[in-house]
Write an enzyme that holds these catalytic residues in place. Structure first.
Site, mmCIF file in Angstrom:
data_model
loop_
_atom_site.group_PDB
_atom_site.id
_atom_site.type_symbol
_atom_site.label_atom_id
_atom_site.label_comp_id
_atom_site.label_asym_id
_atom_site.label_seq_id
_atom_site.Cartn_x
_atom_site.Cartn_y
_atom_site.Cartn_z
ATOM 1 N N GLY A 1 0.786 -1.230 0.000
ATOM 2 C CA GLY A 1 0.000 0.000 0.000
ATOM 3 C C GLY A 1 0.817 1.278 0.000
ATOM 4 C CG HIS B 1 1.179 -3.347 -15.431
ATOM 5 N ND1 HIS B 1 0.665 -4.471 -14.817
ATOM 6 C CD2 HIS B 1 2.261 -3.754 -16.132
ATOM 7 C CE1 HIS B 1 1.409 -5.522 -15.150
ATOM 8 N NE2 HIS B 1 2.375 -5.112 -15.944
HETATM 9 C C1 GAR Z 1 3.155 -1.403 -7.515
HETATM 10 O O1 GAR Z 1 4.432 -1.380 -8.087
HETATM 11 C C2 GAR Z 1 2.103 -1.572 -8.591
HETATM 12 O O2 GAR Z 1 2.454 -0.989 -9.810
HETATM 13 C C3 GAR Z 1 2.052 -3.071 -8.723
HETATM 14 O O3 GAR Z 1 2.158 -3.553 -7.404
HETATM 15 C C4 GAR Z 1 2.973 -2.649 -6.651
HETATM 16 C C5 GAR Z 1 2.253 -2.366 -5.358
HETATM 17 O O4 GAR Z 1 3.077 -1.661 -4.478
HETATM 18 N N1 GAR Z 1 0.839 -3.486 -9.356
HETATM 19 C C6 GAR Z 1 0.773 -4.598 -10.118
HETATM 20 O O5 GAR Z 1 1.709 -5.345 -10.298
HETATM 21 C C7 GAR Z 1 -0.602 -4.854 -10.745
HETATM 22 N N2 GAR Z 1 -0.495 -5.775 -11.813
HETATM 23 P P1 GAR Z 1 2.450 -0.918 -3.216
HETATM 24 O O6 GAR Z 1 1.501 -1.910 -2.533
HETATM 25 O O7 GAR Z 1 3.600 -0.594 -2.333
HETATM 26 O O8 GAR Z 1 1.726 0.290 -3.710
#
Ligand code: GAR
Length: 188
Positions: A12, A103
């Site tokens: 998050g 993404h």
């Molecule tokens: C982020 O890098 C986002 O782009 C990716 O997950 C991470 C979450 O980080 N999303 C995906 O891979 C969706 N396919 P966070 O929980 O620290 O924001």
């Protein structure tokens, strides 16, 4: 005031960044965070930031009177910030062009089912890519296939580990994601 509901499955850090960005906005606010993972770190972040965060099950996600009725009442925009389930078609059709995903790669490369988080960065490393980046896009019924709103690139060196690639990508996400969300809201 436009109400943004964020979906997050894990750490998050993007959710936190977006919450903080809109704290000083007169146009939009993150009113709620929803998570499909009861143990996600995003719950701790929301508690600290004083934003309600609610868990939902797969069943609640798929049935009409579950997550969808909550969203109809509480959301103007939906932001997916590290959310790993496909959005059901009944939610997509009610919120057409109002669901925004980030993404961590340059779509259409490294997209689709199973391509998330470190899986993406490891694949980028294995293919010796010279650059990677972020894609912000609207969500449709298919993983990572909705209309692209914005992309930003970052160069990679041969020495970059998947963890270092993730750091570079996160830096781009923190810089651009809240601003692009704001632009979409302000253009409507
Ligand atoms: C982020 O890098 C986002 O782009 C990716 O997950 C991470 C979450 O980080 N999303 C995906 O891979 C969706 N396919 P966070 O929980 O620290 O924001």
């Amino acid at each position: 005031m436009n109400r943004i509901v964020i979906f997050a499955s894990g750490s998050g850090s993007n959710a936190e960044n977006i919450i903080n960005y809109f704290k000083s906005s007169n146009d939009a606010i993150v009113s709620h965070v929803l998570s499909n993972n009861a143990n996600a770190k995003v719950f701790d972040r929301c508690k600290r930031l004083n934003v309600p965060c609610t868990y939902f099950s797969k069943d609640e996600f798929l049935k009409e009177e579950g997550v969808l009725s909550f969203l109809k009442e509480k959301a103007d925009y939906i932001v997916l910030a590290g959310f790993l389930w496909k959005i059901p078609s009944q939610i997509v059709s009610v919120f057409a062009n109002k669901i925004i995903n980030i993404h961590p790669a340059l779509l259409p490369k490294y997209g689709g089912k199973g391509m998330y988080g470190m899986h993406v960065h490891k694949a980028v490393k294995e293919n010796n890519e010279k650059e990677t980046g972020i894609t912000i896009h609207f969500v449709n019924e298919h993983y990572d296939e909705g209309a692209i709103i914005f992309q930003a690139q970052t160069p990679l060196s041969k020495e970059d580990s998947p963890e270092q690639i993730a750091q570079k990508v996160h830096a781009l996400e923190y810089e651009h994601f809240p601003r692009e969300i704001e632009k979409i809201i302000m253009e409507r």
